[in-house]
Enzyme design. Structure first.
Site, PDB file in Angstrom:
ATOM      1  N   PRO A  45       3.255   8.216   6.570  1.00  0.00           N
ATOM      2  CA  PRO A  45       2.845   9.479   6.115  1.00  0.00           C
ATOM      3  C   PRO A  45       1.917   9.607   4.969  1.00  0.00           C
ATOM      4  O   PRO A  45       1.679   8.821   4.046  1.00  0.00           O
ATOM      5  CB  PRO A  45       3.710  10.387   5.241  1.00  0.00           C
ATOM      6  CG  PRO A  45       4.745   9.233   4.733  1.00  0.00           C
ATOM      7  CD  PRO A  45       4.441   7.870   5.444  1.00  0.00           C
ATOM      8  N   GLU A  46       0.581  10.194   5.340  1.00  0.00           N
ATOM      9  CA  GLU A  46      -0.524  10.509   4.420  1.00  0.00           C
ATOM     10  C   GLU A  46      -0.781  11.933   4.627  1.00  0.00           C
ATOM     11  O   GLU A  46       0.032  12.650   5.448  1.00  0.00           O
ATOM     12  CB  GLU A  46      -1.710   9.701   4.373  1.00  0.00           C
ATOM     13  CG  GLU A  46      -1.630   8.414   4.022  1.00  0.00           C
ATOM     14  CD  GLU A  46      -3.054   7.358   3.849  1.00  0.00           C
ATOM     15  OE1 GLU A  46      -3.964   7.971   4.139  1.00  0.00           O
ATOM     16  OE2 GLU A  46      -2.942   6.046   3.825  1.00  0.00           O
ATOM     17  N   ARG A  80      -2.509  -3.809  -3.207  1.00  0.00           N
ATOM     18  CA  ARG A  80      -2.528  -3.006  -2.378  1.00  0.00           C
ATOM     19  C   ARG A  80      -3.626  -3.465  -1.555  1.00  0.00           C
ATOM     20  O   ARG A  80      -4.871  -3.392  -2.137  1.00  0.00           O
ATOM     21  CB  ARG A  80      -2.418  -1.492  -2.173  1.00  0.00           C
ATOM     22  CG  ARG A  80      -1.430  -1.111  -3.497  1.00  0.00           C
ATOM     23  CD  ARG A  80      -0.574  -0.059  -3.039  1.00  0.00           C
ATOM     24  NE  ARG A  80      -0.242   0.254  -1.814  1.00  0.00           N
ATOM     25  CZ  ARG A  80      -0.062   1.343  -1.470  1.00  0.00           C
ATOM     26  NH1 ARG A  80       0.050   2.408  -2.062  1.00  0.00           N
ATOM     27  NH2 ARG A  80       0.321   1.400   0.031  1.00  0.00           N
TER      28      ARG A  80
END
Length: 270
Positions: free
Chosen positions: A2-3, A256
Site C-alpha cells: 500500500p501507498e 531504503r
DNA sequence: TAGTATGTTGGCGC
DNA sequence: AGCGCCAACATACT
C-alpha cells in the site's frame, strides 16, 4: 501493497461493498488483532474515509466508534474470498444484498485493524493528504521545507514523513522526484519555489497515474509478483532514463532504495 | 542461505 | 528538537 493509490482504491471498494450494511459476524482469525473488533457486530457501516495511508470506517454505533485500518506492507481487503485462501486475519460478515463478507488479508501482519473512538483518533498524527489537499508549491515549501531540522533534512525523508504530508511511500518518492527533476537526496534547504512547484506537479502526476491503474479493481495489484513494473524509474536500475536515456541509478539512503536519473535529477546540495 | 520487500516505531549519536 | 541511520516487527519469495 500500500501507498496512497492502493489505499484509496481499497477505500473505494470497501465503500461500495459495505456502506449502509450491517455487520452480522466478526471473525478474528489473528489473535493479535484487538478483541474490541467484535463490538462491530450489529453496527452498520456508514462510509469509509482515508487520510494518507490510513482508513476509517464510520459506523452507526451510538458511541461513535470507528474502525481504523492500516495496511502495513502487505495488507489488503477482498470480498468473499475462497475459504481456503491464506492469510485471512479478519472476516466481517454482512447482512443483506451484496458481498457476504469482507476479509482482511495480511501476509506479513504489519498492518492494523482496530476500533477507535472517532475519525479524529484514526487520523491522529497525520499531515495533509498528498492527494486530497492538492498541495501547492507554497504549501509544500512550508510543510516540507521548514521547521526545526530543515537545515539538514533530505527531501526524501520529508516526503516520507507522514505527519507532514500523508500518503507517499518509498516508491512514490522515486517517481515524484523523477517527474519533478529533483534528486530525492537533495537537502530541502537547497530547493527554490520552482523546484517545489515541479514537485507539486510531480506528486499529482504520480498519483494520477497510479490511481488510474488501481481504482475500481476487486483485487488491487502493485509491483508484486508477475506483472510488469508499472513505474517510470522505480526498480529500473540500469535501464535508460525515459527522458534522456542515461542509465537509471539505484542508491540506498536510510536503509531504503531510491531510483533516479543523475542527469535529469542533479543533486546540488549533496 | 542470504538478500530483498510498498510501512511504522523507537533507539542511538550527533 | 530533530536530523540520518539502523534494527525490529513477521513472512514469502528468489
Amino acid at each position: 501493497m500500500p501507498e496512497l493509490p492502493e489505499v484509496e482504491a481499497t477505500r473505494d471498494n470497501l465503500e461500495r461493498w459495505s456502506a449502509g450494511r450491517r455487520v452480522v459476524r466478526v471473525e478474528r482469525r489473528d489473535p493479535a488483532l484487538e478483541e474490541s473488533l467484535e463490538r462491530l457486530v450489529g453496527a452498520r457501516f456508514v462510509g469509509w474515509s482515508r487520510r494518507g495511508k490510513a482508513l476509517a470506517a464510520k459506523t452507526d454505533r451510538a458511541d461513535g466508534a470507528v474502525l481504523h485500518v492500516h495496511l502495513g506492507m502487505t495488507g489488503r481487503w477482498v470480498r468473499d474470498p475462497e475459504p481456503e485462501r491464506a492469510h485471512q486475519r479478519l472476516v466481517i460478515e454482512l447482512a443483506g444484498p451484496g458481498p457476504r463478507c469482507l476479509a482482511y488479508l495480511d501476509v506479513r501482519r504489519l498492518g492494523t485493524a482496530r476500533l477507535v473512538g472517532d475519525e479524529v483518533e484514526a487520523f491522529e498524527g497525520l499531515g495533509i493528504d498528498a492527494r486530497d489537499a492538492r498541495p501547492s508549491a507554497e504549501v509544500l515549501a512550508r510543510v516540507l521545507g521548514e521547521g526545526a531540522g530543515a537545515a539538514s533534512a533530505t527531501l526524501k525523508a520529508r516526503l516520507l514523513d507522514q505527519k507532514r504530508l500523508a500518503g507517499l511511500g518509498n516508491i512514490a518518492v522515486s517517481e515524484c522526484c523523477f517527474f519533478a527533476g529533483v534528486h530525492p537526496h537533495e537537502r530541502v534547504r537547497a530547493l527554490g519555489m520552482k523546484a517545489w512547484a515541479r514537485l507539486a506537479a510531480g506528486i499529482a502526476e504520480h498519483l494520477e497515474r497510479t490511481l488510474a491503474t488501481t481504482i475500481g479493481r476487486d483485487e488491487i495489484a502493485y509491483v508484486s509478483e508477475g506483472g510488469d513494473n508499472p513505474f517510470v524509474v522505480y526498480a529500473r536500475e540500469g535501464e535508460p532514463c525515459p527522458r534522456c536515456g542515461a542509465p537509471i541509478v539505484r542508491a540506498v539512503a536510510g536503509g531504503r532504495v531510491s531510483f533516479f536519473c543523475v542527469r535529469c535529477q542533479p543533486e546540488v546540495s549533496g
